[in-house]
Design an enzyme around this catalytic site. Structure first.
Site, PDB file in Angstrom:
ATOM      1  N   ASN A   1       6.985  -9.925  -5.941  1.00 31.50           N
ATOM      2  CA  ASN A   1       6.690  -8.498  -5.770  1.00 31.50           C
ATOM      3  C   ASN A   1       5.421  -8.051  -6.492  1.00 31.50           C
ATOM      4  O   ASN A   1       5.087  -6.877  -6.477  1.00 31.50           O
ATOM      5  CB  ASN A   1       7.883  -7.637  -6.184  1.00 31.50           C
ATOM      6  CG  ASN A   1       8.242  -7.800  -7.645  1.00 31.50           C
ATOM      7  OD1 ASN A   1       7.878  -8.785  -8.284  1.00 31.50           O
ATOM      8  ND2 ASN A   1       8.969  -6.838  -8.183  1.00 31.50           N
ATOM      9  N   CYS A   2       4.696  -8.977  -7.097  1.00 29.82           N
ATOM     10  CA  CYS A   2       3.444  -8.659  -7.799  1.00 29.82           C
ATOM     11  C   CYS A   2       2.309  -8.499  -6.779  1.00 29.82           C
ATOM     12  O   CYS A   2       2.080  -9.384  -5.954  1.00 29.82           O
ATOM     13  CB  CYS A   2       3.119  -9.773  -8.787  1.00 29.82           C
ATOM     14  SG  CYS A   2       1.490  -9.627  -9.553  1.00 29.82           S
ATOM     15  N   ASN A   3       1.598  -7.386  -6.834  1.00 25.49           N
ATOM     16  CA  ASN A   3       0.513  -7.136  -5.884  1.00 25.49           C
ATOM     17  C   ASN A   3      -0.603  -8.170  -5.988  1.00 25.49           C
ATOM     18  O   ASN A   3      -1.191  -8.542  -4.974  1.00 25.49           O
ATOM     19  CB  ASN A   3      -0.054  -5.727  -6.066  1.00 25.49           C
ATOM     20  CG  ASN A   3       0.891  -4.668  -5.557  1.00 25.49           C
ATOM     21  OD1 ASN A   3       1.676  -4.915  -4.639  1.00 25.49           O
ATOM     22  ND2 ASN A   3       0.842  -3.486  -6.144  1.00 25.49           N
TER      23      ASN A   3
END
Length: 115
Positions: free
Chosen positions: A8-10
């Site tokens: 979920n890390c951009n």
């Protein structure tokens, strides 16, 4: 090629998109689910410097007490914290043939290292 990070890390998403669009088929290692070894963290710290592997800009680091933060003053103490708080690892970290070559995401750095 293995991409280490959390899904979920951009920044991880940007890196994975760039890699895929440029013909790479990376394996993904989610260190929140799969964990990470002290040996792997040691290698990354030797390659990039522990100050770069430890993400002091992220919310995980900021949630640590001032005392916990002040105790991180060496590679060994950083690894100890990163083993407990894997979300404090700067991400993604890219390895090719078992060697760490990139940390975080910069299109220019990726082009230079991978083309």
């Amino acid at each position: 090629m293995i991409v280490y990070g959390i899904p979920n890390c951009n920044t991880v998403k940007k890196a994975m998109t760039w890699l895929t669009e440029n013909g790479f088929k990376p394996e993904f290692h989610d260190f929140k689910k799969k964990g990470i070894s002290a040996e792997k963290l040691n290698t990354w710290c030797d390659t990039f410097g522990w100050e770069n592997v430890l993400n002091k800009k992220g919310t995980t680091w900021k949630k640590l007490s001032t005392e916990e933060q002040q105790e991180v003053n060496s590679k060994e103490s950083a690894i100890k914290v990163l083993m407990i708080y894997t979300s404090a690892i700067k991400r993604p970290i890219i390895e090719v043939d078992g060697k760490p070559i990139l940390i975080s995401f910069s299109e220019e750095n990726y082009q230079n290292a991978l083309k």
